[in-house]
Design an enzyme around this catalytic site. Sequence first.
Site, PDB file in Angstrom:
ATOM      1  CG  ASP A   1      -2.081  -0.947   0.707  1.00 40.59           C
ATOM      2  OD1 ASP A   1      -2.591  -1.030  -0.282  1.00 40.59           O
ATOM      3  OD2 ASP A   1      -2.967  -1.217   2.256  1.00 40.59           O
TER       4      ASP A   1
ATOM      5  CG  ASP B   1      -6.310  -1.577  -1.985  1.00 38.05           C
ATOM      6  OD1 ASP B   1      -6.384  -2.625  -2.081  1.00 38.05           O
ATOM      7  OD2 ASP B   1      -5.611  -1.525  -1.323  1.00 38.05           O
TER       8      ASP B   1
END
Length: 154
Positions: free
Chosen positions: A113, A131
């Site tokens: 991330d 995402d």
Amino acid sequence: MIATLAVIGLVLDQAVKIWVVHIYRMAENPPISLLPFLDIILVWNRGVSYGLFQQDSDFGRWALAIFTVLASVFIWIWGAKTKDKLLAVSLGLILAGALGNGVDRIYYGMVVDYVHFHVGTFSWYVFNIADVFIVVGAIGLIYDSFFVKKSEKS
């Protein structure tokens, strides 16, 4: 259509992650401030969305990886059977995101991330392009389910 979106999304997602981890070497370098409210930083996510269900064991890692593979197969079959464009695009985006994060989980043992959105003292969670694909695809599914009439779906 679903395969095209899934491949394009997967390649884009992995290209950015390769840059963050291996080219810029974010673990060894400072975060990058893109805008006053948006930074590129490195966070290793051993869980799923929003950092839920953190897995520190190999069993947890592989359980999430296997779940991702099974979910991806289900999404692929569903998307390949549909004639509805919105549904196909939504499923293609979800599949791209699932594959992108699935590759991370298998290769790194966790998800890369790197996008940090924040305003003032408010800090949103750190996420990645995969995402975003999943969220946009889910919004498309919800829109298709609640707002598109059956007569418009053919």
